[in-house]
Scaffold this active site. Structure first.
Site, PDB file in Angstrom:
ATOM      1  N   CYS A  28      29.624  55.959  51.439  1.00  0.00           N
ATOM      2  CA  CYS A  28      28.211  56.400  51.406  1.00  0.00           C
ATOM      3  C   CYS A  28      27.999  57.534  52.398  1.00  0.00           C
ATOM      4  O   CYS A  28      27.319  58.524  52.106  1.00  0.00           O
ATOM      5  CB  CYS A  28      27.289  55.231  51.746  1.00  0.00           C
ATOM      6  SG  CYS A  28      27.303  53.877  50.563  1.00  0.00           S
ATOM      7  N   ASP A 499      -5.828  46.534  30.324  1.00  0.00           N
ATOM      8  CA  ASP A 499      -5.018  45.377  29.973  1.00  0.00           C
ATOM      9  C   ASP A 499      -5.999  44.263  29.601  1.00  0.00           C
ATOM     10  O   ASP A 499      -7.097  44.189  30.154  1.00  0.00           O
ATOM     11  CB  ASP A 499      -4.161  44.962  31.169  1.00  0.00           C
ATOM     12  CG  ASP A 499      -3.442  43.656  30.936  1.00  0.00           C
ATOM     13  OD1 ASP A 499      -2.712  43.548  29.953  1.00  0.00           O
ATOM     14  OD2 ASP A 499      -3.648  42.724  31.749  1.00  0.00           O
TER      15      ASP A 499
END
Length: 812
Positions: A28, A499
């Site tokens: 990394c 919703d």
């Protein structure tokens, strides 16, 4: 730690440190190192896995944004840190623009926003690249003062503002007392009398005002010049100095025994007017923070802890999570928590805007700052300090007030060239009057009028003051606006997608129909179905238990209870083997709905969920049909009507089937419905609406709504839902009332209208005033009065928003 050294070694380099999260191993580190090594200008890279820091050496000015983008392109996160500074000495939009530019230029700063009205700077920087001292030093280098805003230091800051306001008032009174005698000559001319003071006396009085009370303008103007810019203070200093200097010149060069016309009263009265305007402005700006003060006042200083059977009063800072807190009737709840003993009504109006008390019983949650009504409550602490809902609300309102609206960018561009343009106009006015008229005295006086009336204060105050008041009054009514951009965008919404479950409906199914088969009655059907579901946590099971409890039944429980995947549940009740399931369970039992088929079809078409009760055995038989439905919120009908009245199209987006969706939509008056939408596809529906040219708001409360909330132009979350939804939204409604959606749009439209009005008047004062002053139709005294009035009128106009209330709901 690894280091990469490039071949080139420039004579001068600058270092930049940034925090990098997500690294887990040496590979990394190498990826981050490689990515940063490709950033233009980088001469060396050093990445430390243990400290999660990367140090870069740049040839020239470090490019923090490019470095962060490189880190994130490599799959890691460039850590950011937020800073808040209190900035002193700013007087106009060009001042705030200069501070912002100084902060933005610092290596490591990702973004900076400076608010003239709040006198705050909000800076986002890459972690490790700089600290507060670097930011303070950058502000001080351009001539202003800065200090970090301490956590919980709002009260001290408010006291400092109050002290400054009192000091401003004292200066105004002193300036007025010294200037009034200078106006005696002008008043005497109007009355036909000679009240002109001797020149020496005028010089003394005017000099005290000019160089003591007006010293601030010289200091700030000089700092602006050193930074290569201009501001309001520079204009005032130049204008009043010109009037004072001209008067001194005329007095010294006058013939013996002759009293020339002097302009000492012009310079003194100008400074008095400016100071008076500053005092009024400070008072008005203090009123814009009323919402924050009201929220801060909700926090009790002490709490009553229950310990060893007794009660001990302690500072609220000493309360810890898990502590039992006693709240007596009439007291404010000091912490967020859960009621463990007692019951009663709690007034949450200052937090949610809900005027009626909310009943609380053991297990119910209470919020710090709310008022206990008529019962003694014992509350188990779940959050204290900065983690409480009240603290989060204060932070959100402060963040919104400190943020910068997109329209402010236009103001910033204008203010950057405003002062230089005014100086050019004043110079041309001076030259024109002197060359054409040959009168240097008239030329100087006219140029002074131009300098004084062209004040950019109003320009810088129009947007932030309106945003401060708008977000504050919205919070008082239960509408939390995350930032100024959300506030500005909301005014333009043309469609709002809802919703269904939990937003337009209660989100709690209830038993709507009990239809017994032949040989069974409704009471038996309910008793057996409720007993079968006694141990289930399913929402439909809870609906059955609620219906049985409402009927006064104690149905008992089932033995040998088990779930039947994809079909329902089974168990034994009072020796009878039962199943409660869907149509598939009926078919597998070899049964037909028979006489119940028509009613079942009708209920299914209306959006009901159906469960069949079957007695199994050697001769299975149907005992009846139970229908469940979600309850439409009582406020939803008026909410939809209010949106239509505002010219906003309501849209429903739900994962439910077409029947249930159409049924609810018809009841609410919603014409456009997207049904059977998978959770991940709600954002695609928002994109479809935006593709039609609509500016879209999305209202939701669940985790599955978060992507759509983020995709919408304005995400609106119900605080009764999940934290994920609220973090994804630009607006949070503190109670589950869809009518607040129309309120959020209305307060946005009102605030945006105030911004436009303020900017109009700010520009109008200058567009009208500068030509009048340049043409000689405006004296320096009148120019000073108009300049002071412009700032005050803009702020006062914004303050009229404080009386805003949510619109009356259509059809309510």
């Amino acid at each position: 730690m690894t280091t990469t050294q490039h071949d080139s070694s420039p004579a001068t380099t600058a270092d930049l440190d940034i925090g990098v999260s997500g690294m887990t191993c040496a590979s990394c580190v190498r990826r981050v190192e490689k990515a940063l090594g490709r950033v233009p200008g980088v001469t060396a890279v050093s990445v430390n896995l243990a400290t999660e820091r990367a140090r870069l050496s740049f040839a020239g000015t470090p490019d923090a944004r490019a470095a962060a983008e490189a880190v994130e392109a490599a799959g890691f996160q460039a850590e950011r840190r937020e800073f808040d500074l209190s900035v002193t000495g700013m007087t106009c939009a060009s001042c705030s623009g200069r501070v912002e530019k100084a902060l933005t230029r610092l290596p490591g700063v990702d973004s900076a926003a400076v608010n003239l009205a709040t006198e705050r700077a909000h800076v986002v920087a890459f972690a490790g690249s700089l600290d507060t001292a670097d930011l303070v030093a950058a502000v001080e280098r351009v001539g202003y003062g800065a200090a970090p805003v301490a956590q919980g230091g709002e009260r001290a800051e408010e006291e400092l503002r109050a002290d400054r306001s009192r000091r401003e008032l004292h200066h105004v009174l002193i300036a007025a007392a010294l200037s009034l005698p200078l106006l005696a000559g002008m008043a005497g001319d109007l009355l036909g009398a000679d009240w002109m003071l001797p020149g020496a006396v005028q010089l003394v009085l005017a000099s005290v005002v000019q160089f003591w009370l007006g010293a601030r303008f010289y200091r700030a103007g000089w700092n602006a010049l050193r930074a290569g810019a201009g501001n309001m203070d520079l204009l005032v200093a130049l204008g009043t100095s010109a009037a004072w200097g001209l008067s001194l010149y005329l007095m010294l060069t006058a013939h013996p025994g002759h009293q020339p016309h002097l302009y000492f009263e012009a310079s003194s009265v100008l400074i008095t007017f400016v100071l008076f305007g500053k005092w009024l402005e400070a008072r008005a700006k203090g009123q814009t923070a009323a919402a924050i003060r009201a929220l801060m006042d909700l926090r009790p200083a002490t709490a009553r802890l229950r310990r060893d059977g007794g009660e001990t009063e302690v500072p609220v800072e000493r309360v810890r999570v898990g502590d039992p807190v006693v709240v007596r009737p009439g007291e404010r709840v000091p912490v967020d928590g859960r009621v463990v003993e007692g019951s009663g009504g709690v007034d949450e109006s200052m937090l949610t805007g809900e005027s009626l008390p909310v009943d609380k019983e053991p297990g119910a949650r209470v919020t710090g700052g709310s008022i206990n009504g008529d019962g003694l409550l014992v509350v188990e602490t779940t959050a204290v300090g900065t983690e409480t809902m009240l603290a989060q609300i204060v932070r959100m309102v402060e963040g919104a007030q400190a943020s910068k609206a997109p329209i402010q960018r236009l103001v910033d561009r204008v203010s950057a060239v405003f002062v230089p343009a005014v100086l050019a106009v004043a110079a041309l006015t001076l030259a024109g009057w002197w060359i054409v008229g040959g009168d240097l005295e008239a030329a100087i006086v006219t140029a002074v009028s131009v300098l004084v009336i062209a004040c950019p204060c109003a320009l810088g105050l129009a947007t932030p003051t309106a945003i401060m008041v708008g977000t504050g009054v919205a919070a008082r009514h239960g509408i939390l606006i995350k930032d100024a951009e959300a506030l500005e965008r909301a005014h333009a919404l043309t469609a709002v997608a809802f919703d269904k479950t939990g937003t337009l409906t209660e989100g709690k199914p209830r038993v709507t129909d009990l239809i017994p088969a032949d040989g069974t009655d409704g009471e038996t059907l309910l008793r057996l179905a409720a007993a079968l579901q006694a141990g289930s946590e399913h929402p439909l099971a809870q609906a059955l238990r609620d219906r049985a409890a409402a009927a006064g039944m104690a149905p008992g429980s089932a033995s040998d209870f088990r779930a039947l995947a994809g079909r329902g549940v089974a168990g034994t009740v009072a020796g009878r083997r039962l199943q409660l399931g869907n149509a598939r369970a009926v078919a597998e039992a070899g049964l037909q709905p028979g006489a119940l088929a028509a009613q079942a079809d009708e209920l299914s078409a209306s959006g009901r969920t159906l469960s069949w009760l079957i007695e199994v055995g050697e001769a299975p038989r149907l005992l009846g049909l139970v229908a469940f439905g979600d309850t439409v919120k009582q406020s939803a009908v008026t909410a939809i009507a209010s949106l239509k009245a505002q010219g906003v199209e309501p849209v429903m987006v739900t994962g439910d089937g077409q029947g249930a969706a159409r049924s609810v939509a018809a009841a609410l008056g919603i014409e456009r419905v997207f049904a059977e939408v998978l959770p991940g596809d709600k954002a695609a529906v928002v994109a479809t609406l935006k593709g039609e040219g609509k500016t879209v708001g999305m209202v939701g409360d669940g985790i599955n709504d978060a992507p759509a909330l983020a995709a919408a132009d304005v995400g609106i979350a119900m605080a009764t839902g999940t934290d994920v939804a609220m973090h994804s939204a630009g607006v949070t409604l503190m109670r589950g009332d869809p009518r607040l959606v129309a309120g959020a749009i209305d307060v946005s439209r009102r605030t945006y209208a105030k911004i436009r009005q303020g900017l109009f008047w700010a520009f109008a004062y200058n567009v009208i005033g500068i030509p009048l002053a340049a043409s000689g139709h405006l004296s320096p005294v009148l120019a000073g009065a108009a300049m002071a009035l412009s700032s005050v009128s803009v702020v006062v106009n914004a303050l009229t928003l404080r009386g805003w209330t949510p619109p009356k709901n259509e059809g309510a």
